[in-house]
Write a protein that holds these residues in place. Structure first.
Motif, PDB file in Angstrom:
ATOM      1  N   UNK A  53       3.607   3.218  11.745  1.00  0.00           N
ATOM      2  CA  UNK A  53       2.430   2.928  10.932  1.00  0.00           C
ATOM      3  C   UNK A  53       2.607   3.476   9.518  1.00  0.00           C
ATOM      4  N   UNK A  54       2.373   2.629   8.531  1.00  0.00           N
ATOM      5  CA  UNK A  54       2.407   3.053   7.127  1.00  0.00           C
ATOM      6  C   UNK A  54       1.046   2.787   6.496  1.00  0.00           C
ATOM      7  N   UNK A  55       0.667   3.666   5.585  1.00  0.00           N
ATOM      8  CA  UNK A  55      -0.571   3.503   4.829  1.00  0.00           C
ATOM      9  C   UNK A  55      -0.195   2.969   3.445  1.00  0.00           C
ATOM     10  N   UNK A  56      -0.837   1.873   3.047  1.00  0.00           N
ATOM     11  CA  UNK A  56      -0.559   1.267   1.742  1.00  0.00           C
ATOM     12  C   UNK A  56      -1.737   1.563   0.818  1.00  0.00           C
ATOM     13  N   UNK A  57      -1.438   2.066  -0.364  1.00  0.00           N
ATOM     14  CA  UNK A  57      -2.498   2.391  -1.318  1.00  0.00           C
ATOM     15  C   UNK A  57      -2.032   2.085  -2.744  1.00  0.00           C
ATOM     16  N   UNK A  58      -2.976   2.025  -3.652  1.00  0.00           N
ATOM     17  CA  UNK A  58      -2.675   1.736  -5.058  1.00  0.00           C
ATOM     18  C   UNK A  58      -2.538   3.045  -5.836  1.00  0.00           C
ATOM     19  N   UNK A  59      -1.368   3.232  -6.444  1.00  0.00           N
ATOM     20  CA  UNK A  59      -1.126   4.435  -7.233  1.00  0.00           C
ATOM     21  C   UNK A  59      -1.964   4.387  -8.510  1.00  0.00           C
ATOM     22  N   UNK A  60      -2.671   5.468  -8.792  1.00  0.00           N
ATOM     23  CA  UNK A  60      -3.606   5.489  -9.910  1.00  0.00           C
ATOM     24  C   UNK A  60      -2.889   5.415 -11.254  1.00  0.00           C
ATOM     25  N   UNK A  61      -1.783   6.156 -11.398  1.00  0.00           N
ATOM     26  CA  UNK A  61      -1.116   6.249 -12.697  1.00  0.00           C
ATOM     27  C   UNK A  61      -0.533   4.914 -13.156  1.00  0.00           C
ATOM     28  N   UNK A  62       0.168   4.216 -12.269  1.00  0.00           N
ATOM     29  CA  UNK A  62       0.847   2.974 -12.660  1.00  0.00           C
ATOM     30  C   UNK A  62       0.197   1.718 -12.093  1.00  0.00           C
ATOM     31  N   UNK A  63      -0.675   1.892 -11.131  1.00  0.00           N
ATOM     32  CA  UNK A  63      -1.319   0.723 -10.532  1.00  0.00           C
ATOM     33  C   UNK A  63      -0.446  -0.026  -9.561  1.00  0.00           C
ATOM     34  N   UNK A  64       0.685   0.567  -9.165  1.00  0.00           N
ATOM     35  CA  UNK A  64       1.594  -0.094  -8.230  1.00  0.00           C
ATOM     36  C   UNK A  64       1.244   0.291  -6.796  1.00  0.00           C
ATOM     37  N   UNK A  65       1.647  -0.549  -5.847  1.00  0.00           N
ATOM     38  CA  UNK A  65       1.390  -0.268  -4.437  1.00  0.00           C
ATOM     39  C   UNK A  65       2.424   0.698  -3.885  1.00  0.00           C
TER      40      UNK A  65
END
Length: 242
Positions: A181-193
């Motif tokens: 299981x992996x958690x996918x989230x949006x990085x705040x600094x660059x906006x990348x997944x």
């Protein structure tokens, strides 16, 4: 270099990103068109070809019967004189039966069937990718569907990658499934997944003890944990190899 290119091409051929479109599945298809397409528009011919193997037909029927709703007794294929086909389920209502073809089946039923068929026809060693596995499927069906999909993938040695936002489904992950299981989230600094392995989170055992993976997603504890540094952990208690 040529051999490397051929290897990459062959590997890509064994990856199917499935995106079933129920509306496209409600029609006759050419009997000879049985390589499953991404949107599953040729599902009837794929199923007809697959069901020539009685073992696979039984597997498909067993899973369909395991999904709560109408009682399905059999599956048939209606063929035309010009070589087209559409599949139909034989459903039992009290003391009578009715043949219900793909045009009359619900979106959720068609999506369920498409995913099951994809798992059954994928070659061993291939990769099957399905986004939002629970999209359009009744909550009473999704858990049974997921359990059967994971079982078939394991038996047939097919790598299955699924995404979901369904908290109830995530709470039901068994311990042997957690390492995948992996958690996918949006990085705040660059906006990348970004992808983070759940078992790499410092407090993943605490998350499980306090209600499960789905609950942690709902109350944002997952995001809080992701922001912390990770460290090496002992996964032996999971009973699986890394």
């Amino acid at each position: 270099m040529h051999e490397w290119i051929e290897t990459v091409i062959e590997s890509l051929k064994n990856i199917l990103v499935l995106d079933p479109v129920p509306q496209s599945m409600r029609d006759y298809t050419r009997i000879s068109d049985y390589d499953l397409r991404v949107n599953c528009e040729n599902i009837s011919s794929v199923m007809r070809h697959m069901c020539e193997d009685k073992g696979k037909k039984k597997q498909l029927l067993d899973v369909i019967r395991d999904l709560p709703e109408n009682e399905v007794t059999d599956m048939e294929f209606i063929e035309t004189k010009i070589g087209d086909v559409i599949f139909a389920l034989k459903e039992k209502y009290m003391n009578s039966t009715e043949l219900v073809d793909a045009r009359k089946l619900s979106d959720g039923t068609l999506r369920c069937i498409a995913m099951i068929v994809a798992a059954l026809v994928s070659a061993p060693g291939s990769v099957l990718i399905m986004e939002e596995i629970d999209n359009g499927i009744h909550s009473g069906r999704i858990e049974k569907l997921a359990d059967n999909l994971f079982r078939i993938a394991q038996e047939r040695k097919v790598d299955m990658i699924v995404t979901t936002h369904n908290a109830m489904l995530m709470n039901r992950y068994k311990k042997e499934q957690l390492i995948g299981v992996s958690v996918v989230y949006r990085e705040k600094e660059r906006g990348t997944s970004k992808f983070v392995s759940f078992v790499d989170l410092d407090n993943f055992s605490g998350i499980l003890a306090s209600g499960g993976l789905g609950n942690a997603m709902m109350d944002n504890r997952l995001i809080s944990e992701i922001k912390q540094d990770t460290k090496e952990r002992d996964y032996s208690w999971l009973g699986v190899e890394e």
